[in-house]
Design a protein around this motif. Structure first.
Motif, short mmCIF file in Angstrom:
data_model
loop_
_atom_site.label_atom_id
_atom_site.label_comp_id
_atom_site.label_asym_id
_atom_site.label_seq_id
_atom_site.Cartn_x
_atom_site.Cartn_y
_atom_site.Cartn_z
N GLN A 3 0.85 -1.18 0.00
CA GLN A 3 0.00 0.00 0.00
C GLN A 3 0.89 1.24 0.00
O GLN A 3 1.88 1.31 0.72
CB GLN A 3 -0.91 0.00 1.23
CG GLN A 3 -2.03 1.03 1.16
CD GLN A 3 -3.00 0.88 2.34
OE1 GLN A 3 -2.62 0.39 3.40
NE2 GLN A 3 -4.24 1.29 2.14
N LYS A 8 -1.21 4.41 3.55
CA LYS A 8 -0.92 3.62 4.76
C LYS A 8 -0.84 4.50 6.00
O LYS A 8 -1.27 4.11 7.08
CB LYS A 8 0.38 2.85 4.56
CG LYS A 8 0.76 1.96 5.73
CD LYS A 8 2.04 1.19 5.43
CE LYS A 8 2.43 0.30 6.59
NZ LYS A 8 3.68 -0.45 6.31
N TRP A 9 -0.27 5.71 5.84
CA TRP A 9 -0.05 6.60 6.97
C TRP A 9 -1.09 7.72 7.03
O TRP A 9 -0.86 8.74 7.67
CB TRP A 9 1.36 7.19 6.90
CG TRP A 9 2.41 6.18 7.25
CD1 TRP A 9 3.04 5.33 6.39
CD2 TRP A 9 2.92 5.92 8.55
NE1 TRP A 9 3.92 4.54 7.07
CE2 TRP A 9 3.88 4.88 8.41
CE3 TRP A 9 2.67 6.42 9.81
CZ2 TRP A 9 4.58 4.37 9.49
CZ3 TRP A 9 3.37 5.92 10.90
CH2 TRP A 9 4.31 4.89 10.73
#
Length: 575
Positions: A3, A8-9
């Motif tokens: 991803q 993702k973050w």
């Protein structure tokens, strides 16, 4: 499945959002207190957290167990909204759903109560893309919404949103993330992802992303393929030339070394560098030099190109602000031309040749730069050497970064030009004095007079009142003419309309009556400043420049003057 880092973050609660504390605190407090608006408008540049905060707000208002205004992230509502399975939270892209029919369908659906959560939330991204009719259709439902309905609109172009929509929304402006804060965030994520990155590389990514978190994480994701990330890997990954090569090219520009600059640009182009990106990088470098020159004390927080501060300070010391303004203007024109022409490489090469020939280019800013250099040289008493065959205009076009200093310029004594002496000195005109000096050649025709190479001017002594000869006036016009508009130049060369004289410390430009247009053209500050420089060069001292209307002689005065001329001849007698 891998991803992307920016997905993702993506923050899941308000506390995870960086750089927007003024917004996240406000939204968290509204959720905690229950004082929620029915419509929000998030404004800001790309990648600053508008859509992220909209999703967090949608989860927070529907969370079963909110924690100090933040969604818990564990209940069924939070998990369903995060996974996109809750049908009552709808996210629309106005760029592809901008028609009135799309908004009417949304309006018809919005009146129904939510099924799975407490509030039905519509997140409309890039809302400024809606058509006028679509905005009108949206206005009614925003004006009188049901209690269970909430709209969160996001846009990067506030000026395109109608005032009727703005007045019904609670507005929040997202700012660009500060470079130091974004740099720390990049290093934090790189450490968590086991990506080896230097501080300089993280700082460079933060600067290139221009305050956008998504852009920064996308660049980090791209650079991570190299394993260890340094500044060279960042430049290579994003297709930039690199600060070292940009510095080399700009050094070649300042030294007028066009072949070297073109050769280096050609090597960059063969390596796959885009001409438009190259022009932008060079513009950014010159912009950093200008910031360093104008704000040396706070330049470290304003520059963003990742260049060494000593390098920027060195160029800032050599170049004038007008030179840098003009160079940026030339580069911006080239950038506009690149998008409209078939050969971007040729456009960039022509821009480099123009800058190598004269850093100031041919724009209005270049004229200001030349005048500024000339005024500074005169005020400091510098002597500007003129090589054989060089015109006055070419002399003024020399950039300040390569002009010799006053101490480095010897005063040649082989050729000298004297200023007009006073009338009391045997009542000799400048031409007669020049003709008696063996070191000053006098041409047969005054209009052919020109400024000689390697000229050093001595000061005129006791100039009280004298009419400037055609030769002296021609020298001043030869000095000033190339810098003036063609129309003004033609008018000044007509002796029936314009003449000149010196009275004490004042240089008068006498204009024939009925020629107010000429007077207005001469009295412009930009023209007067050029005359001041030329007269100072010709006379060896500064004189006040005045424009006045030439006195009309009466018929009797004119006849008396003719008789005085005839009395000079002994053969003529008067009864």
């Amino acid at each position: 499945m891998y991803q992307a880092l920016y997905r993702k973050w993506r923050p899941q609660i308000f506390d995870d959002v960086i750089g927007q504390k003024h917004i996240t605190d406000s939204l968290r407090n509204q959720v905690a207190s229950g004082h929620l608006s029915h419509a929000y408008l998030f404004i800001g540049t790309r990648g600053t957290g508008k859509t992220t905060c909209a999703r967090i707000l949608a989860k927070a208002v529907n969370c079963e167990h909110p924690e100090n205004g933040n969604p818990c992230g564990k209940c069924a509502s939070c998990r369903g909204i995060a996974e996109g399975t809750v049908m009552d939270v709808v996210e629309l892209d106005a760029a592809s759903n901008n028609g009135v029919d799309n908004v009417r369908a949304l309006r018809d659906e919005a009146v129904f109560s939510p099924v799975d959560v407490k509030k039905r939330v519509y997140i409309i991204d890039e809302v400024h893309m809606l058509s006028t009719s679509a905005f009108n259709a949206l206005l009614k439902i925003i004006e009188e919404p049901p209690a269970h309905l909430m709209f969160i609109l996001a846009t990067t172009e506030l000026q395109k949103v109608p005032a009727t929509i703005l007045s019904r929304c609670q507005r929040h402006s997202f700012r660009r993330i500060d470079k130091p804060e974004l740099c720390r965030y990049i290093e934090k994520i790189a450490s968590a992802e086991n990506i080896s990155i230097t501080h300089d590389a993280a700082d460079l990514i933060a600067g290139l992303s221009e305050g956008g978190v998504r852009d920064a994480l996308s660049m980090l994701d791209q650079c991570s393929a190299y394993g260890s990330v340094g500044t060279e890997q960042v430049y290579s990954a994003v297709g930039l030339a690199g600060n070292l090569k940009i510095t080399e090219i700009f050094s070649d520009i300042c030294s007028h070394n066009a072949p070297a600059a073109l050769s280096l640009f050609d090597s960059l182009w063969r390596d796959g560098k885009d001409p438009a990106s190259f022009i932008k990088e060079l513009s950014g470098f010159i912009r950093d030099i200008l910031i360093t020159k104008l704000a040396p004390g706070s330049a470290s927080g304003l520059v963003y190109g990742g260049y060494d501060s000593s390098t920027l300070a060195g160029f800032a010391e050599k170049l004038s602000a007008d030179d840098l303004y003009a160079a940026l203007d030339t580069l911006q024109n080239a950038l506009r031309n690149i998008s409209s022409r078939l050969n971007p490489k040729m456009t960039a090469e022509l821009c480099l040749v123009s800058l190598c020939n004269d850093l100031s280019g041919d724009s209005l800013a270049s004229l200001k730069a030349r005048v500024s250099r000339l005024e500074q040289a005169i005020s400091e008493g510098k002597v500007i050497p003129v090589s054989a065959g060089t015109t006055a205009e070419e002399t003024l076009r020399q950039p300040s970064c390569v002009r010799p200093s006053a101490t480095a310029v010897p005063e040649p004594e082989s050729v000298r030009m004297t200023a007009p002496p006073s009338v009391s000195e045997n009542e000799k005109s400048p031409d007669s004095i020049s003709s008696e000096r063996p070191d000053i050649p006098v041409k047969e025709h005054p209009e052919e007079a020109e400024i000689k190479p390697e000229i050093t001017v001595r000061k005129a002594e006791n100039v009280s009142s004298s009419s400037l000869s055609d030769s002296g006036w021609s020298k001043i016009l030869a000095y000033v003419g190339p810098l003036l508009p063609v129309g003004v130049r033609v008018l000044l060369s007509d002796p029936l309309k314009v003449s000149s004289s010196v009275e004490g410390d004042t240089f008068f430009i006498d204009v024939a009556p009925g020629n107010e247009f000429i007077s207005h053209q001469i009295m412009k500050d930009s023209v007067i400043s050029k005359f001041e420089a030329a007269v100072s060069s010709v006379f060896g001292r500064s004189l006040n420049i005045r424009v006045r209307e030439r006195k009309i002689e009466t018929k009797a005065e004119k006849q008396h003057g003719n008789l005085d001329e005839l009395r000079k001849f002994s053969e003529v007698t008067f009864n």
